[in-house]
Design an enzyme around this catalytic site. Structure first.
Site, PDB file in Angstrom:
ATOM      1  N   LYS A  66       0.961  -1.077   0.336  1.00 31.11           N
ATOM      2  CA  LYS A  66      -0.324  -0.245  -0.137  1.00 31.11           C
ATOM      3  C   LYS A  66       0.541   1.534  -0.144  1.00 31.11           C
ATOM      4  O   LYS A  66       0.067   2.305  -0.573  1.00 31.11           O
ATOM      5  CB  LYS A  66      -1.077  -0.231   1.518  1.00 31.11           C
ATOM      6  N   ASP A 102     -10.170   2.248   3.116  1.00 25.81           N
ATOM      7  CA  ASP A 102      -9.931   1.549   4.040  1.00 25.81           C
ATOM      8  C   ASP A 102     -10.639   2.284   5.314  1.00 25.81           C
ATOM      9  O   ASP A 102     -11.882   1.964   5.983  1.00 25.81           O
ATOM     10  CB  ASP A 102      -9.018   1.113   4.704  1.00 25.81           C
ATOM     11  N   GLY A 129       0.895   2.700  12.722  1.00 24.96           N
ATOM     12  CA  GLY A 129       1.577   1.612  10.681  1.00 24.96           C
ATOM     13  C   GLY A 129       0.602   2.934  10.031  1.00 24.96           C
ATOM     14  O   GLY A 129      -0.945   3.613  10.897  1.00 24.96           O
ATOM     15  N   ASN A 151       0.038   4.036  21.011  1.00 28.05           N
ATOM     16  CA  ASN A 151       0.806   3.275  20.691  1.00 28.05           C
ATOM     17  C   ASN A 151       1.905   2.962  21.627  1.00 28.05           C
ATOM     18  O   ASN A 151       2.984   3.428  22.073  1.00 28.05           O
ATOM     19  CB  ASN A 151       1.373   3.431  19.236  1.00 28.05           C
ATOM     20  N   ARG A 152       3.054   1.005  21.229  1.00 32.24           N
ATOM     21  CA  ARG A 152       4.402   1.137  22.572  1.00 32.24           C
ATOM     22  C   ARG A 152       4.944   1.956  21.829  1.00 32.24           C
ATOM     23  O   ARG A 152       5.290   2.404  23.295  1.00 32.24           O
ATOM     24  CB  ARG A 152       4.449  -0.210  21.995  1.00 32.24           C
ATOM     25  N   MET A 211     -10.146  -4.450  13.139  1.00 37.19           N
ATOM     26  CA  MET A 211      -9.537  -5.056  11.921  1.00 37.19           C
ATOM     27  C   MET A 211      -9.653  -5.963  11.489  1.00 37.19           C
ATOM     28  O   MET A 211      -9.803  -5.661  10.087  1.00 37.19           O
ATOM     29  CB  MET A 211      -8.461  -3.237  11.621  1.00 37.19           C
ATOM     30  N   TYR A 213      -9.599 -10.181  10.430  1.00 30.47           N
ATOM     31  CA  TYR A 213     -11.523 -10.452  10.834  1.00 30.47           C
ATOM     32  C   TYR A 213     -10.689 -11.960  10.063  1.00 30.47           C
ATOM     33  O   TYR A 213      -9.580 -12.287  10.092  1.00 30.47           O
ATOM     34  CB  TYR A 213     -11.838 -10.127   9.170  1.00 30.47           C
ATOM     35  N   GLY A 234     -13.430  -7.524  11.751  1.00 33.27           N
ATOM     36  CA  GLY A 234     -13.081  -5.850  10.878  1.00 33.27           C
ATOM     37  C   GLY A 234     -13.650  -6.565   9.128  1.00 33.27           C
ATOM     38  O   GLY A 234     -13.446  -6.189   7.544  1.00 33.27           O
TER      39      GLY A 234
HETATM   40  P1  ATR Z   1      -0.149  -1.587   9.469  1.00 30.86           P
HETATM   41  O1  ATR Z   1       0.638  -0.892   7.829  1.00 30.86           O
HETATM   42  O2  ATR Z   1      -0.474  -2.901   9.643  1.00 30.86           O
HETATM   43  O3  ATR Z   1      -0.385  -0.784   9.911  1.00 30.86           O
HETATM   44  P2  ATR Z   1       2.621  -1.263  10.859  1.00 30.86           P
HETATM   45  O4  ATR Z   1       3.017  -0.008  10.114  1.00 30.86           O
HETATM   46  O5  ATR Z   1       3.410  -2.468  10.935  1.00 30.86           O
HETATM   47  O6  ATR Z   1       1.253  -2.181  10.322  1.00 30.86           O
HETATM   48  O7  ATR Z   1       2.718  -0.878  11.955  1.00 30.86           O
HETATM   49  C1  ATR Z   1       2.123  -1.822  12.882  1.00 30.86           C
HETATM   50  C2  ATR Z   1       1.307  -1.515  14.397  1.00 30.86           C
HETATM   51  O8  ATR Z   1       1.171  -3.287  14.980  1.00 30.86           O
HETATM   52  C3  ATR Z   1       2.570  -1.065  14.876  1.00 30.86           C
HETATM   53  O9  ATR Z   1       1.735   0.774  15.935  1.00 30.86           O
HETATM   54  C4  ATR Z   1       3.062  -1.360  15.955  1.00 30.86           C
HETATM   55  O10 ATR Z   1       2.943  -0.672  17.258  1.00 30.86           O
HETATM   56  P3  ATR Z   1       5.386  -0.745  17.635  1.00 30.86           P
HETATM   57  O11 ATR Z   1       4.662   0.781  16.743  1.00 30.86           O
HETATM   58  O12 ATR Z   1       5.424   0.022  18.855  1.00 30.86           O
HETATM   59  O13 ATR Z   1       5.986  -2.206  17.065  1.00 30.86           O
HETATM   60  C5  ATR Z   1       1.703  -2.034  16.430  1.00 30.86           C
HETATM   61  N1  ATR Z   1       1.252  -3.855  16.846  1.00 30.86           N
HETATM   62  C6  ATR Z   1       2.734  -4.280  16.402  1.00 30.86           C
HETATM   63  N2  ATR Z   1       1.910  -5.868  17.909  1.00 30.86           N
HETATM   64  C7  ATR Z   1       1.429  -5.363  19.051  1.00 30.86           C
HETATM   65  C8  ATR Z   1       1.420  -5.588  20.055  1.00 30.86           C
HETATM   66  N3  ATR Z   1       1.514  -6.639  21.291  1.00 30.86           N
HETATM   67  N4  ATR Z   1       0.767  -4.851  21.119  1.00 30.86           N
HETATM   68  C9  ATR Z   1       0.492  -3.745  20.955  1.00 30.86           C
HETATM   69  N5  ATR Z   1       0.487  -2.627  19.082  1.00 30.86           N
HETATM   70  C10 ATR Z   1       1.002  -3.712  18.582  1.00 30.86           C
END
Ligand code: ATR
Length: 266
Positions: A66, A102, A129, A151-152, A211, A213, A234
């Site tokens: 994307k 989306d 993300g 966010n973490r 989101m 499914y 989702g």
């Molecule tokens: P996408 O394009 O699907 O959003 P991405 O850019 O890889 O994918 O982002 C993944 C998101 O899921 C991030 O916000 C990630 O948090 P971090 O930025 O702190 O890494 C979040 N994420 C993934 N696993 C997670 C978990 N177990 N608990 C909380 N957040 C999680």
């Protein structure tokens, strides 16, 4: 001549988009075919070029392309600009038009299918993300009272909060807050994980929306234990984003309810 479309992804075999668009085409009597194209990870632009040469009219783009689709589009719709990500391409002469449906898909599912009024609600959006980024403006346009992004990695949440004028928090900062809508836009569910949410974040009559499914997720189980009154995956968003893409390409709005029900029963 039958107009050609496809979803491009990697992997793509699991995609439900061909089935959804076939249902829409049948329902609205559009002369079109919609396939699934596996693009090599390093060769998304070449795949798009090939489809254009073959006379395709447009394509949906899914994981992990994307962001790359946003880069190669020659013209971007406002919502794709905001999202910095494109899930819908339209090929018009020399132009590659990029849009992102989306966020509209999520909003249409929440408002139209789940009948949940977003106005004045407190929304918690988890994740920072591409998935989270793409839904912020469409949610904000519904005039909620507040959008908090958690966010973490705080840095990423802060960047989005600044750009879209919303509030960023860490998960532990959420203790004591209550939300009417909690949306999981993280990739945690894919890994069978639960974002580190504190207890007691669901307000009365709250909606919990994942989101992802296809199966019950740890977040959906947590929401049930914590007393969220409506819990959704989702699937509705998937069908609604497809309907919005279909509208961009064909100028016709398909009915989504029956298609969602059909997919649920598969
Ligand atoms: P996408 O394009 O699907 O959003 P991405 O850019 O890889 O994918 O982002 C993944 C998101 O899921 C991030 O916000 C990630 O948090 P971090 O930025 O702190 O890494 C979040 N994420 C993934 N696993 C997670 C978990 N177990 N608990 C909380 N957040 C999680």
């Amino acid at each position: 001549m039958t107009d050609l479309y496809a979803v491009i992804g990697n992997p793509v075999a699991h995609s439900k988009s061909p089935q959804i668009h076939a249902e829409f085409a049948k329902q609205t009597k559009q002369d079109m075919a919609y396939g699934a194209i596996l693009a090599p990870l390093e060769d998304f632009p070449a795949t798009v070029e090939k489809l254009r040469r073959e006379g395709y009219r447009g394509a949906n783009v899914t994981v992990p392309f994307k962001r790359e689709a946003w880069r190669i589009a020659s013209d971007l719709a406002a919502r794709a600009l905001d999202a910095e990500s494109v899930n819908t391409l339209s090929f018009e002469n020399e132009k590659i038009l990029g849009d992102n449906t989306d966020g509209a898909g999520l909003v249409n599912d929440i408002v139209g299918n789940l009948r949940f009024d977003i106005r004045n609600t407190r929304i918690l959006l988890m994740g920072a993300g591409g998935a989270a980024r793409g839904v912020i403006m469409p949610l904000a346009e519904q005039r909620p009272g507040q959008i908090v992004i958690a966010n973490r990695t705080m840095e990423k949440a802060l960047q989005l909060a600044e750009k879209f004028s919303i509030t960023a928090k860490t998960y532990s900062d959420l203790a004591g807050d209550r939300f009417d809508i909690v949306i999981n836009a993280t990739s945690s569910s894919l890994k069978g994980e639960l974002p580190p949410l504190p207890s007691g974040i669901f307000a009365d009559n709250a909606l919990a929306y994942d989101m992802m499914y296809g199966k019950q997720t740890p977040f959906m189980e947590f929401a049930r234990e914590q007393g969220a009154s409506e819990i959704a995956d989702g699937l509705g968003m998937l069908v609604e984003q497809a309907a919005e893409s279909f509208f961009i390409w064909r100028g016709v709005r398909p009915e989504t309810k029956a298609v969602i029900e059909k997919l649920k029963s598969c």
